[in-house]
Design a protein around this motif. Structure first.
Motif, short mmCIF file in Angstrom:
data_model
loop_
_atom_site.label_atom_id
_atom_site.label_comp_id
_atom_site.label_asym_id
_atom_site.label_seq_id
_atom_site.Cartn_x
_atom_site.Cartn_y
_atom_site.Cartn_z
N VAL A 1 0.84 -1.21 0.00
CA VAL A 1 0.00 0.00 0.00
C VAL A 1 0.87 1.25 0.00
N ASN A 2 1.91 1.27 0.83
CA ASN A 2 2.80 2.44 0.88
C ASN A 2 3.54 2.64 -0.43
N ASP A 3 3.99 1.53 -1.03
CA ASP A 3 4.70 1.60 -2.31
C ASP A 3 3.82 2.20 -3.40
N PHE A 4 2.61 1.70 -3.52
CA PHE A 4 1.70 2.19 -4.55
C PHE A 4 1.32 3.64 -4.29
N ARG A 5 1.06 3.98 -3.05
CA ARG A 5 0.69 5.37 -2.73
C ARG A 5 1.80 6.33 -3.12
N ASP A 6 3.04 6.04 -2.72
CA ASP A 6 4.15 6.95 -2.99
C ASP A 6 4.40 7.09 -4.49
N ASN A 7 4.38 5.97 -5.22
CA ASN A 7 4.66 6.04 -6.65
C ASN A 7 3.54 6.71 -7.43
N VAL A 8 2.29 6.46 -7.06
CA VAL A 8 1.17 7.09 -7.76
C VAL A 8 1.17 8.60 -7.52
N ILE A 9 1.45 9.02 -6.29
CA ILE A 9 1.50 10.45 -6.00
C ILE A 9 2.62 11.12 -6.80
N LYS A 10 3.79 10.50 -6.82
CA LYS A 10 4.90 11.06 -7.58
C LYS A 10 4.58 11.11 -9.08
N TYR A 11 3.93 10.06 -9.57
CA TYR A 11 3.56 10.01 -10.99
C TYR A 11 2.56 11.11 -11.34
#
Length: 522
Positions: A486-496
């Protein structure tokens, strides 16, 4: 018998755990007036100075067994509120305290954190195990890569810089050079040691014969820079995820990989075209067939109460399918955006050439300005294409591989279960054989039969212990894996999304700048 053993309870809901800090929170009524909520008296370090006989009577019986001091208890006692006294009997309080006790143990263990500074993973969520070692900060970077040798014997080495506060490492900062086969050798050692225990080992990047052949035959560094950069980023993510695990981070092989000066012993089983590589391929095919045929008898009394594993496996299968679809779609989007960038560059060149031959001054100036705008837009499309690939496509690719690692530990649990049950079956046969020997009065063979029975009883006991251990570890690993995912997806989606919005704002500014020039054509 062992079949009736229930699996140990495991609570994955962190929020419920945090809410159970006060065992008596469910046993108390709300204050009778809002004034008691707004202005509670300060606690007196767990010592009640209220002379209220009813409150003393309430906590008289349970104070010797359960010693918990919380702010809410002190508030009720200091305010002299008599409403809760008659609402809950003492027995109900004691029973609720016993039911909530395991959750208190779990919440007390959720304090350790491992911080890993890396592009794909920023930090590690707390572990739910009470026997974990103290977590330490750790940062791993692969800063550069270089080509060694010429021709088909050439290979790439990567410089790894490690910074850590873990005392298991000799130096707080260290730098080593490692080749790709060293990473594969490290992964093989970790899998061999930890997967049978139910620990999820992050997968290493796959070998690419075609990509490395291009690197070996290419004389120019720019011709293979994309492949090398993508592999460098994938290897860094592998090390970061491995270092984020509290058990794998302290593994002797992992420490040796990051600290040993000079070259590591060459791994002979990592070459794709070697005999060991061919045998490894056949072994993978055999394991795939075994996973299809090896199933657990769901009618077994033990597994009838272990629906958690069945539900998790179904979730993993469904998530794996969707991640593969999303990965393919994002890769297609990245390719289309890269093609759009190339087409925009061609259009910019054509507009510039047309502006040079145009006789009309205003129109020529507008065409030249259009060409410059399209060149800027080309760079935006290229940057967005790289964000599509490195932030989203590679993330999906990593988690498709991680789903395979999760399936491996579930399969290892089934294998452990089979070993346990096979030992029980053999033990039953040995006991039957001893009974027959006793009936036949063969005293010379009874001693040997009893020794065999004792040996298989130990194997059965060990098999049950191994099965319960791997089941407990898998539950803990899945809880940790879900939080990290969940943390991985959240961080990458926000950065994207930030990159996407920034590029769109730049695109609007470019066209707003060009618009007055287009309107000036007369």
């Amino acid at each position: 018998m062992a079949d009736g053993v229930e699996p140990p309870p495991f609570d994955n809901d962190e929020e419920d755990v945090k809410e159970d800090d006060d065992l008596f929170s469910d046993a108390k009524e709300k204050p009778s007036s809002p004034e008691t909520e707004k202005s509670p008296d300060p606690p007196h370090n767990g010592v009640d100075h209220t002379p209220d006989d009813d409150i003393d009577e309430l906590f008289k019986g349970g104070s010797s067994e359960i010693k918990l001091d919380s702010d809410e208890e002190n508030e009720v006692q200091d305010n002299g509120d008599k409403a809760p006294v008659s609402s809950k009997p003492e027995k109900a309080l004691a029973s609720q305290a016993k039911e909530s006790t395991p959750q208190i143990l779990v919440s007390q263990a959720t304090t350790a954190k491992t911080k890993v500074a890396a592009p794909s993973l920023k930090s590690v969520d707390p572990s739910d195990s009470t026997d974990e070692k103290e977590a330490y900060e750790m940062e791993i970077k692969i800063t550069e890569s270089s080509k060694m040798g010429e021709g088909m014997s050439a290979y790439i080495v990567y410089k790894i810089i490690t910074k850590t506060s873990n005392p298991a490492y000799r130096r707080p900062t260290n730098a080593v050079l490692r080749r790709f086969s060293d990473f594969l050798g490290l992964h093989a050692k970790l899998v061999e040691k930890h997967v049978p225990l139910g620990i999820i080992v992050p997968p290493a990047p796959e070998k690419s014969v075609l990509g490395m052949t291009k690197v070996k035959m290419s004389k120019e560094e720019s011709g293979s820079s994309d492949f090398v950069e993508r592999r460098r980023a994938a290897l860094e993510r592998f090390l970061v995820r491995t270092a984020a695990h509290p058990t794998l981070a302290s593994d002797p092989d992992f420490i040796e990989f990051l600290e040993k000066d000079g070259d590591l012993p060459k791994s002979t089983s990592t070459s794709a075209l070697s005999g060991a590589g061919v045998m490894r391929l056949f072994h993978k095919v055999g394991e795939s067939l075994e996973k299809i045929t090896l199933k657990v008898d769901e009618s077994d009394e033990y597994f009838s109460s272990a629906n958690w594993f069945e539900e998790k496996q179904q979730q993993v299968e469904a998530l794996d399918i969707q991640l593969r679809k999303l990965h393919n779609n994002i890769e297609t989007l990245s390719i289309h955006r890269k093609e759009l960038s190339q087409s925009t560059a061609i259009f910019a060149k054509s507009a510039a050439m047309l502006g040079n031959v145009e006789e009309h001054t205003a129109l020529s100036r507008a065409l030249s300005q259009l060409a410059e705008t399209e060149e800027k837009i080309e760079l935006l499309h290229k940057e967005q294409s790289e964000a599509d690939f490195f932030l989203m496509a590679e993330l999906m690719k990593d988690y498709v591989a991680l789903m395979g690692a999760v399936k491996d530990v579930f399969h290892e649990r089934i294998k452990t279960y089979k070993v346990w049950k096979d030992a029980e079956s053999t033990l039953a046969k040995k006991r039957d054989a001893k009974v027959k020997l006793e009936m036949q009065n063969k005293l010379d063979k009874i001693t040997q039969a009893q020794a065999e029975i004792t040996e298989w009883e130990q194997k059965v006991e060990k098999g049950q212990e191994d099965f319960e251990t791997i089941s407990k570890n898998i539950k803990k690993e899945m809880s940790r894996f879900e939080k990290l995912r969940v943390n991985d997806f959240r961080d990458n989606v926000i950065k994207y999304l930030e990159i996407l919005m920034d590029n769109q704002e730049k695109l609007i500014k470019y066209w707003e700048t060009f618009l007055p020039e287009a309107k000036a054509i007369a």
